[in-house]
Design a protein around this motif. Structure first.
Motif, PDB file in Angstrom:
ATOM      1  N   ILE A 148       0.826  -1.205   0.000  1.00  0.00           N
ATOM      2  CA  ILE A 148       0.000   0.000   0.000  1.00  0.00           C
ATOM      3  C   ILE A 148       0.862   1.257   0.000  1.00  0.00           C
ATOM      4  O   ILE A 148       0.412   2.335  -0.375  1.00  0.00           O
ATOM      5  CB  ILE A 148      -0.954   0.008   1.215  1.00  0.00           C
ATOM      6  CG1 ILE A 148      -2.052   1.051   1.039  1.00  0.00           C
ATOM      7  CG2 ILE A 148      -0.197   0.258   2.506  1.00  0.00           C
ATOM      8  CD1 ILE A 148      -3.015   0.750  -0.073  1.00  0.00           C
ATOM      9  N   ALA A 149       2.137   1.108   0.417  1.00  0.00           N
ATOM     10  CA  ALA A 149       3.045   2.255   0.470  1.00  0.00           C
ATOM     11  C   ALA A 149       4.476   1.743   0.529  1.00  0.00           C
ATOM     12  O   ALA A 149       4.731   0.547   0.719  1.00  0.00           O
ATOM     13  CB  ALA A 149       2.743   3.142   1.679  1.00  0.00           C
ATOM     14  N   ILE A 150       5.402   2.675   0.375  1.00  0.00           N
ATOM     15  CA  ILE A 150       6.834   2.394   0.485  1.00  0.00           C
ATOM     16  C   ILE A 150       7.369   3.172   1.681  1.00  0.00           C
ATOM     17  O   ILE A 150       6.993   4.333   1.901  1.00  0.00           O
ATOM     18  CB  ILE A 150       7.574   2.814  -0.798  1.00  0.00           C
ATOM     19  CG1 ILE A 150       7.200   1.881  -1.946  1.00  0.00           C
ATOM     20  CG2 ILE A 150       9.080   2.813  -0.588  1.00  0.00           C
ATOM     21  CD1 ILE A 150       7.746   2.336  -3.281  1.00  0.00           C
ATOM     22  N   ILE A 151       8.227   2.537   2.454  1.00  0.00           N
ATOM     23  CA  ILE A 151       8.868   3.194   3.591  1.00  0.00           C
ATOM     24  C   ILE A 151      10.341   3.415   3.255  1.00  0.00           C
ATOM     25  O   ILE A 151      11.041   2.471   2.865  1.00  0.00           O
ATOM     26  CB  ILE A 151       8.736   2.354   4.874  1.00  0.00           C
ATOM     27  CG1 ILE A 151       7.263   2.157   5.229  1.00  0.00           C
ATOM     28  CG2 ILE A 151       9.473   3.022   6.030  1.00  0.00           C
ATOM     29  CD1 ILE A 151       7.040   1.265   6.435  1.00  0.00           C
ATOM     30  N   ILE A 180       6.274   6.784   2.617  1.00  0.00           N
ATOM     31  CA  ILE A 180       6.227   7.174   4.029  1.00  0.00           C
ATOM     32  C   ILE A 180       7.663   7.426   4.481  1.00  0.00           C
ATOM     33  O   ILE A 180       8.530   6.556   4.345  1.00  0.00           O
ATOM     34  CB  ILE A 180       5.579   6.068   4.882  1.00  0.00           C
ATOM     35  CG1 ILE A 180       4.144   5.807   4.402  1.00  0.00           C
ATOM     36  CG2 ILE A 180       5.580   6.451   6.356  1.00  0.00           C
ATOM     37  CD1 ILE A 180       3.470   4.634   5.081  1.00  0.00           C
ATOM     38  N   THR A 181       7.915   8.623   5.030  1.00  0.00           N
ATOM     39  CA  THR A 181       9.308   9.027   5.247  1.00  0.00           C
ATOM     40  C   THR A 181       9.715   9.189   6.702  1.00  0.00           C
ATOM     41  O   THR A 181      10.894   9.401   6.972  1.00  0.00           O
ATOM     42  CB  THR A 181       9.582  10.359   4.522  1.00  0.00           C
ATOM     43  OG1 THR A 181       8.629  11.342   4.962  1.00  0.00           O
ATOM     44  CG2 THR A 181       9.471  10.194   3.019  1.00  0.00           C
ATOM     45  N   SER A 201      -2.085   3.823  11.519  1.00  0.00           N
ATOM     46  CA  SER A 201      -3.097   4.782  11.061  1.00  0.00           C
ATOM     47  C   SER A 201      -2.903   5.132   9.591  1.00  0.00           C
ATOM     48  O   SER A 201      -3.871   5.212   8.822  1.00  0.00           O
ATOM     49  CB  SER A 201      -3.032   6.054  11.913  1.00  0.00           C
ATOM     50  OG  SER A 201      -3.288   5.765  13.271  1.00  0.00           O
ATOM     51  N   LEU A 202      -1.651   5.331   9.193  1.00  0.00           N
ATOM     52  CA  LEU A 202      -1.372   5.718   7.809  1.00  0.00           C
ATOM     53  C   LEU A 202      -1.768   4.632   6.817  1.00  0.00           C
ATOM     54  O   LEU A 202      -2.430   4.908   5.812  1.00  0.00           O
ATOM     55  CB  LEU A 202       0.113   6.048   7.647  1.00  0.00           C
ATOM     56  CG  LEU A 202       0.585   7.420   8.123  1.00  0.00           C
ATOM     57  CD1 LEU A 202       2.072   7.582   7.848  1.00  0.00           C
ATOM     58  CD2 LEU A 202      -0.196   8.531   7.440  1.00  0.00           C
ATOM     59  N   VAL A 203      -1.342   3.394   7.069  1.00  0.00           N
ATOM     60  CA  VAL A 203      -1.604   2.338   6.085  1.00  0.00           C
ATOM     61  C   VAL A 203      -3.094   2.006   6.033  1.00  0.00           C
ATOM     62  O   VAL A 203      -3.621   1.658   4.968  1.00  0.00           O
ATOM     63  CB  VAL A 203      -0.760   1.081   6.382  1.00  0.00           C
ATOM     64  CG1 VAL A 203       0.722   1.393   6.224  1.00  0.00           C
ATOM     65  CG2 VAL A 203      -1.044   0.503   7.755  1.00  0.00           C
ATOM     66  N   ARG A 204      -3.795   2.123   7.165  1.00  0.00           N
ATOM     67  CA  ARG A 204      -5.237   1.898   7.137  1.00  0.00           C
ATOM     68  C   ARG A 204      -5.927   2.989   6.312  1.00  0.00           C
ATOM     69  O   ARG A 204      -6.812   2.707   5.499  1.00  0.00           O
ATOM     70  CB  ARG A 204      -5.804   1.880   8.558  1.00  0.00           C
ATOM     71  CG  ARG A 204      -7.300   1.548   8.590  1.00  0.00           C
ATOM     72  CD  ARG A 204      -7.887   1.670   9.975  1.00  0.00           C
ATOM     73  NE  ARG A 204      -7.225   0.801  10.924  1.00  0.00           N
ATOM     74  CZ  ARG A 204      -6.577   1.225  12.000  1.00  0.00           C
ATOM     75  NH1 ARG A 204      -6.492   2.525  12.254  1.00  0.00           N
ATOM     76  NH2 ARG A 204      -6.009   0.370  12.816  1.00  0.00           N
ATOM     77  N   ILE A 225       3.237  11.525   9.256  1.00  0.00           N
ATOM     78  CA  ILE A 225       2.314  11.722  10.369  1.00  0.00           C
ATOM     79  C   ILE A 225       3.112  12.128  11.598  1.00  0.00           C
ATOM     80  O   ILE A 225       4.210  11.615  11.839  1.00  0.00           O
ATOM     81  CB  ILE A 225       1.492  10.438  10.648  1.00  0.00           C
ATOM     82  CG1 ILE A 225       0.411  10.709  11.695  1.00  0.00           C
ATOM     83  CG2 ILE A 225       2.382   9.287  11.058  1.00  0.00           C
ATOM     84  CD1 ILE A 225      -0.587   9.568  11.856  1.00  0.00           C
ATOM     85  N   ASP A 226       2.577  13.083  12.345  1.00  0.00           N
ATOM     86  CA  ASP A 226       3.166  13.447  13.633  1.00  0.00           C
ATOM     87  C   ASP A 226       2.056  13.917  14.563  1.00  0.00           C
ATOM     88  O   ASP A 226       0.911  14.107  14.154  1.00  0.00           O
ATOM     89  CB  ASP A 226       4.267  14.508  13.483  1.00  0.00           C
ATOM     90  CG  ASP A 226       3.765  15.801  12.872  1.00  0.00           C
ATOM     91  OD1 ASP A 226       2.676  16.275  13.273  1.00  0.00           O
ATOM     92  OD2 ASP A 226       4.445  16.351  11.988  1.00  0.00           O
TER      93      ASP A 226
END
Length: 282
Positions: A148-151, A180-181, A201-204, A225-226
């Motif tokens: 769903i994303a790359i870290i 996602i960084t 939270s982000l991946v959901r 996210i912070d």
């Protein structure tokens, strides 16, 4: 006066002072008359049981002979392995994890053991089906995890919507995912679920967004996210930051799509420093 044999016998018995019953009554009471039919039924039942035992024994012997013949016959050795559903992993990685002995008898290939090896050795795989196709083929059908994303953290790592970390990505995997960084992965290994509230939270959120609005999902370049800002998106066009906050993210994405289309069509997107959607009624 005409009398039947039974009546004559009864009269004779009465004259002699004896109680005499007709012979046919004695045979009926003793069961001799019924004996032939019950005897035939018992005999038929024994013959039927004997046939069942013979058929069952024959079937077992045939199965054993066929099993031995298959094991001794080279035509039933493993000669081909078919792999389906592999995109995050290569065929070589699948074969290495499966550890299938080529040219061994196909009956010795334990499909459940092969399945467990693949799940243990390939973190990219969520499930797998292994089957034997006689005379000489093993089929492996992979159900891979869906990134769903790359870290970005000392390399490029994939993550699915459950927060499970995937092995390092390369160009062959395709890198068309939001990045996602600000997540650190030092203590995690591929196949583990990352125990981080922010990442969860982000991946959901990204998983739900891709399902409900794939067009907007594809426009997102970066996600962070912070605690103070909440979720922050970087749009693919013009690298414009969008401050989303912590709540009602999907509802805000609908507003973002309308606003972003307007800015692009009016050619004003390039002049925007950032969009702030953290507060209601903006």
């Amino acid at each position: 006066m005409n009398q039947s044999p039974g009546e004559a016998g009864q009269c004779c018995g009465m004259w002699l002072g004896l109680r005499v019953q007709p012979v046919w009554c004695l045979y009926r009471k003793s069961g001799i008359i019924n004996r032939p039919s019950s005897f035939q039924a018992e005999r038929s039942e024994k013959m039927f049981t004997g046939k069942n035992i013979f058929v069952l024994t024959s079937a077992i012997l045939i199965f054993l002979h066929v099993s031995v013949w298959i094991q001794d016959n080279h035509a039933f050795s493993v000669r081909e392995i078919r792999i389906a559903g592999a995109s995050l992993v290569t065929d070589e990685e699948v074969l290495t994890a499966a550890k299938i002995d080529i040219s061994s008898p196909i009956m010795e290939a334990n499909v459940e053991t092969i399945r467990k090896r693949l799940l243990r050795g390939l973190p990219q795989v969520m499930d797998v089906r292994v089957s034997r196709i006689f005379p000489s083929t093993i089929r492996i059908e992979l159900i891979e995890r869906d990134p769903i994303a790359i870290i970005l953290d000392n390399g490029i790592w994939g993550v699915d919507s459950d927060g499970v970390l995937l092995p390092r990505f390369s160009a062959r995997h395709g890198l068309d995912y939001p990045v996602i960084t600000n997540i650190r992965l030092q203590k995690y290994v591929p196949g583990e679920k990352v125990d981080d509230t922010g990442l969860t939270s982000l991946v959901r959120f990204l998983g739900e967004l891709r399902t409900l609005n794939p067009a907007l999902y594809s426009r997102i370049s970066e996600v962070t996210i912070d605690d103070m800002i909440g979720v922050r998106l970087i749009m693919l066009d013009y690298n414009v930051p969008v401050l989303m906050g912590h709540e009602r993210l999907l509802k805000k994405c609908k507003d973002l799509e309308i606003a972003w289309d307007f800015l692009l069509n009016s050619r004003k997107a390039a002049s925007i420093k950032y969009l702030d959607l953290r507060y209601r009624d903006q």
